[in-house]
Design an enzyme around this catalytic site. Structure first.
Site, mmCIF file in Angstrom:
data_model
loop_
_atom_site.group_PDB
_atom_site.id
_atom_site.type_symbol
_atom_site.label_atom_id
_atom_site.label_comp_id
_atom_site.label_asym_id
_atom_site.label_seq_id
_atom_site.Cartn_x
_atom_site.Cartn_y
_atom_site.Cartn_z
ATOM 1 N N PHE A 171 0.946 4.374 7.279
ATOM 2 C CA PHE A 171 -0.440 4.815 7.377
ATOM 3 C C PHE A 171 -0.494 6.329 7.538
ATOM 4 O O PHE A 171 0.290 6.912 8.284
ATOM 5 C CB PHE A 171 -1.107 4.126 8.571
ATOM 6 C CG PHE A 171 -2.483 4.636 8.915
ATOM 7 C CD1 PHE A 171 -3.510 4.578 7.990
ATOM 8 C CD2 PHE A 171 -2.753 5.178 10.166
ATOM 9 C CE1 PHE A 171 -4.779 5.044 8.298
ATOM 10 C CE2 PHE A 171 -4.018 5.641 10.489
ATOM 11 C CZ PHE A 171 -5.031 5.577 9.550
ATOM 12 N N CYS A 172 -1.425 6.954 6.808
ATOM 13 C CA CYS A 172 -1.732 8.384 6.956
ATOM 14 C C CYS A 172 -0.474 9.232 6.804
ATOM 15 O O CYS A 172 0.251 9.108 5.826
ATOM 16 C CB CYS A 172 -2.444 8.611 8.285
ATOM 17 S SG CYS A 172 -3.189 10.261 8.466
ATOM 18 N N LEU A 173 -0.191 10.092 7.778
ATOM 19 C CA LEU A 173 0.980 10.963 7.733
ATOM 20 C C LEU A 173 2.262 10.156 7.587
ATOM 21 O O LEU A 173 3.221 10.608 6.948
ATOM 22 C CB LEU A 173 1.023 11.818 9.005
ATOM 23 C CG LEU A 173 2.293 12.599 9.320
ATOM 24 C CD1 LEU A 173 2.639 13.551 8.199
ATOM 25 C CD2 LEU A 173 2.131 13.355 10.623
ATOM 26 N N GLY A 178 2.716 7.670 5.717
ATOM 27 C CA GLY A 178 2.911 7.427 4.295
ATOM 28 C C GLY A 178 3.435 8.647 3.562
ATOM 29 O O GLY A 178 4.218 8.522 2.610
ATOM 30 N N SER A 226 -2.916 7.546 2.784
ATOM 31 C CA SER A 226 -1.876 8.580 2.833
ATOM 32 C C SER A 226 -2.002 9.546 1.664
ATOM 33 O O SER A 226 -2.188 9.127 0.517
ATOM 34 C CB SER A 226 -0.488 7.933 2.787
ATOM 35 O OG SER A 226 -0.290 7.059 3.872
#
Length: 543
Positions: free
Chosen positions: A280-282, A284, A311
């Protein structure tokens, strides 16, 4: 000694001056003339001489009095009109960088959010009614709450909820054990609840900003519990909350000593040759780097598939966040971090709260300072407030190389452990899930990043925002999602041809995993050599 700041104040003034210098006098005159016409229409509507314009949807003005009472309706409509006109004027400056334009937009949003009539006692009908009801005691108690928050020195409005959560009991409570740990993370394996499990285990890579358990909130909304109940073996990385000892831990440490080492440990614990990654997010973004590194090392076969949720890989379009990716701000942040070796969780929380000020600042101001009412308990907001630090070396490399230079967009533009990183070489099957109302990773930017990989890529668009769109259990039947087998160049073109589906994307995802897996199942994997129960001790480290 004057305390350092993680930004450059002079850069803010330069951004405003740069934007103002690009304003055409004729364009400004046209905006002013239009504003005069609009205010004339507004006053005619306020006096009932013509129908009022439709008000935009705005949760701040949900109380019936904002629509039914002429006084409050006029306040609301005047605020919306003035806001729209100021934004139109602020957008006139054509010159300057994307960062400067984003900074001016961010500052204007902060001003407009702050001066909303909903934020003041005399212009909020709910506060007026509450003050009459309590004889003013709500404002006395609210002032006490304000003093408490100022004295705490954290620079945030503390959310006062009517209930609380206990990690390991009412939140982050899915049974499991820590099966590996090093100086950067603990690896949690969750206890199976089915007799058989899929051959490929799942490994989750969270971002560094908050603790891992956004995907393990209350049992009814826990993605971890749902996956385990679907017959998946689930492993999760729980990053340590770093301190001065971790100041030199950069992106390559989190990739090699973090993700790659977690892949090795999870494969050993599961007794399997390959696994499925999701992030998830960073997290990824880091997984993208790790996949390219594994490809360069001839180890891509260790990962069967990768799913990246919200991401970014291509940072050309950062929207509001471009305001903070400015060389002057990055220099100031470097100097700020040099003293401690990390950025504090509260500073990150202040930044994220400012970007979502109405939801994360002003709603609490109204509830706690004006109404003197506790907020309803929220597992997601409890998680949001449970922040973590980020080491100096990581932020420097991530901000300058991945954000400012957009190094992953260029072949071999970044290196990890002396190995050139080229995400175009990644042939691992990938699913990229964006969120339609995402304020952190704009879904169009996620779509652009999906086109950088060299293998099979599936793109799905989920409903709702950056965090709430992830926590979407099928039983809730909320938000919906969009799919499209085509991959045109433009994100808007993809959405125009997409099919809308009701409910959660979770079942679609597990179906995608099944289609890209071996299809084999085996007896549930018992946890062996556990170190301590989940959620582990790293998630509790706050000092």
């Amino acid at each position: 000694m004057i305390a350092s700041q993680p930004y450059d104040p002079l850069a803010i003034w330069r951004a405003m001056a740069d934007q103002a210098s690009g304003v055409s006098p004729s364009a400004l005159l046209e905006v002013q003339a239009q504003a005069a016409r609009e205010w004339s229409d507004f006053w005619l509507a306020a006096w009932g001489l013509k129908p009022p314009a439709d008000a935009p949807r705005d949760r701040r003005f949900a109380a019936p009095a904002w629509s039914d009472d002429p006084y409050y309706r006029a306040l609301r409509d005047a605020y919306h009109l003035a806001s729209r006109q100021l934004k139109a004027a602020g957008a006139l400056g054509a010159g300057g960088s994307n960062s400067n334009r984003a900074m001016v937009g961010f500052l204007l949003d902060q001003f407009l959010n702050a001066v909303s009539p909903a934020n003041f006692a005399l212009t909020n009908p709910d506060v007026v009614a509450r003050t009459l009801e309590t004889g003013g005691q709500n404002l006395v108690n609210g002032f006490q709450h304000l003093v408490e928050d100022v004295m705490a020195g954290r620079g945030i409005v503390r959310r006062r909820a009517s209930g609380d959560f206990v990690k390991g009991e009412t939140i982050a409570a899915t049974p499991g054990e820590v099966v590996f740990q090093n100086h950067l993370f603990q690896l949690i394996q969750y206890t199976p609840t089915t007799a058989d499990v899929a051959a490929e285990p799942l490994l989750y890579v969270p971002p560094l900003v908050n603790k891992f358990y956004m995907i393990d909130l209350q049992p009814k909304s826990s993605l971890v519990k749902w996956l385990v109940d679907q017959g998946r073996t689930v492993f999760v990385i729980s990053w340590i909350n770093p301190d001065d000892r971790h100041r030199d831990c950069g992106v390559e440490h989190y990739v090699l000593n973090g993700i790659v080492e977690a892949i090795d440990a999870a494969r050993r614990a599961a007794g399997t040759e390959k696994l499925d990654l999701f992030a998830f997010c960073l997290g990824g973004t880091l997984v993208s780097v790790a996949l390219a590194w594994l490809e360069a090392q001839g180890r891509s076969g260790e990962v069967n598939s990768a799913t990246l949720i919200g991401s970014m890989v291509d940072f050309a379009d950062m929207r509001d966040w471009a305001a903070f990716v400015n060389e002057a701000h990055l220099d100031a942040l470097d100097a700020h971090l040099a003293r401690r070796g990390f950025i504090e969780a509260t500073e990150l929380q202040q930044l994220f709260a400012a970007v979502r000020a109405n939801d994360l600042i002003w709603s609490s101001v109204i509830n706690h300072y004006l109404l003197d009412k506790p907020a309803p308990p929220s597992d997601l907001l409890y998680w949001f407030e449970d922040g973590a630090r980020i080491p100096q070396a990581f932020l420097r490399s991530y901000n300058r190389d991945l954000l400012f230079s957009n190094a992953l967009r260029e072949p071999n533009g970044f290196a990890v452990g002396g190995v050139a990183i080229d995400v175009k070489t990644v042939t691992t099957p990938m699913l990229l899930i964006a969120l339609k109302d995402d304020h952190v990773s704009a879904w169009e930017a996620v779509y652009d990043g999906a086109r950088l990989f060299g293998g099979e890529v599936t793109f799905v668009l989920g409903g709702s925002g950056h965090n709430a769109g992830v926590i979407n259990p099928p039983a809730a039947n909320k938000h919906g999602y969009w799919t499209n087998d085509a991959q045109p160049d433009a994100a808007a073109e993809w959405l125009a041809g997409a099919t809308k589906h009701d409910g959660s994307w979770w079942p679609f995802w597990t179906g995608w995993l099944d289609a890209h897996g071996s299809g084999e199942h085996g007896p549930a994997r018992a946890i062996e050599n556990g170190i301590e129960p989940a959620p582990g001790s790293y998630v509790a480290i706050a000092h």
